[in-house]
Design a protein around this motif. Structure first.
Motif, mmCIF file in Angstrom:
data_model
loop_
_atom_site.group_PDB
_atom_site.id
_atom_site.type_symbol
_atom_site.label_atom_id
_atom_site.label_comp_id
_atom_site.label_asym_id
_atom_site.label_seq_id
_atom_site.Cartn_x
_atom_site.Cartn_y
_atom_site.Cartn_z
ATOM 1 N N LEU A 33 42.968 -11.456 12.643
ATOM 2 C CA LEU A 33 43.586 -10.538 11.690
ATOM 3 C C LEU A 33 44.694 -9.681 12.304
ATOM 4 N N GLU A 70 38.446 -8.651 4.761
ATOM 5 C CA GLU A 70 39.758 -9.275 4.936
ATOM 6 C C GLU A 70 39.688 -10.797 4.923
ATOM 7 N N GLN A 128 41.906 -12.923 2.380
ATOM 8 C CA GLN A 128 42.981 -13.752 2.913
ATOM 9 C C GLN A 128 42.650 -15.241 2.975
#
Length: 301
Positions: free
Chosen positions: A100, A118, A122
């Motif tokens: 990340l 995340e 994503q």
């Protein structure tokens, strides 16, 4: 002339039909378990052991498993995203920093929540429960030196750095989460000497009294020998946690809702001391990782 069917023959036919119907019902009930789950692992002992534990647990539940071992750490995340594998054991700190590219966080729960959220946004990838096994960065000192100078924490180490020989692995001196991060918090480490050694030799170098301190990962198998090696406490919490956790494609998890429970039981059985001991059986005692994983799995079933 038609032959008469004997009563015994009728009974046999009924039993065969009953068994066929039962088998069809069983196949329908366990249809999800006929799915093949492709489990990837990185190319080092600990990840191979944990991946094998996942595989054994899934096979025990009736799943077909395809093992995809020893994938380079630099590409394994891409392999998951590109649907080349379905899941693999990852580390929360790796997800945060390497994948990340986010800022350093040192609280384990916060790191986990961040990567979980995340990855979902994503990549449509789920982090299952993280284990207490933390394979993070650390520093190891010879136990005799630790006792002689009273060094048990990195703060203690910094005060005695001028008396100590550092066995560097080169890369750790430059990495943002390596010595630079350490010195920003603890202060400059003014070693008596610093020499670069191959990572595979560091414990030999320490044992041979060619150095006093070296970078380490906190679950390395050699650390079970506490009479020779002491892992120093990161008392100011410079380094992020690297807790082990399974990462899995959402599509696979949604299609197999019982998979999370099966794998989470493995994570719940792992802590730092346990995984260190398992690593030692392979890296120190030279056992096969498959045998080590199987023995441990049998002990926690």
């Amino acid at each position: 002339m038609r032959k008469k069917i004997k009563p015994f023959s009728v009974l046999v036919i009924i039993l065969v039909l009953a068994l066929m119907i039962a088998a069809c019902g069983s196949n329908s009930t366990n249809q999800s378990n006929n799915t093949t789950i492709r489990i990837g692992t990185k190319d080092f002992t600990e990840n191979l052991i944990v991946g094998e534990l996942y595989a054994l647990a899934l096979e025990d539940a009736g799943y077909h498993v395809e093992r995809v071992p020893s994938i380079a750490g630099s590409v394994i995340h891409t392999s998951l995203v590109n649907n080349e594998i379905d899941m693999y054991p990852e580390y929360t700190g790796t997800g945060l920093l390497a994948v990340l590219k986010m800022d350093l966080i040192t609280d384990p729960d916060e790191v986990y929540k961040t990567v979980k959220d995340e990855y979902e946004k994503q990549f449509q990838i789920t982090w299952l429960n993280y284990s207490q096994a933390n394979d993070g960065a650390g520093l190891v000192i010879r136990t005799d030196v630790s006792k002689k100078l009273g060094i048990t924490t990195i703060s203690d180490l910094q005060k005695h750095a001028t008396e100590l020989r550092f066995a560097s692995q080169g890369e750790v001196d430059q990495r943002e989460d390596g010595i630079p991060a350490l010195e920003r918090v603890y202060g400059k480490m003014n070693w008596k000497s610093s020499k670069v050694y191959d990572n595979s030799l560091k414990y030999t170098v320490l044992s041979n009294n060619e150095a006093d301190v070296a970078p380490a990962y906190t679950t390395e198998g050699q650390l079970v020998n506490k009479d020779v090696f002491t892992l120093l406490e990161d008392d100011k919490r410079v380094w992020p946690p690297y807790n082990l956790a399974p990462v899995i494609q959402n599509t696979v998890l949604n299609a197999n809702p019982n998979l999370a429970e099966i794998i989470n039981k493995i994570s719940a059985a792992l802590d730092t001391d346990t995984i260190t001991a398992l690593n030692a059986k392979v890296d120190v005692d030279k056992e096969e990782y498959e045998d080590v994983a199987k023995a441990f799995y049998e002990s926690i079933k």
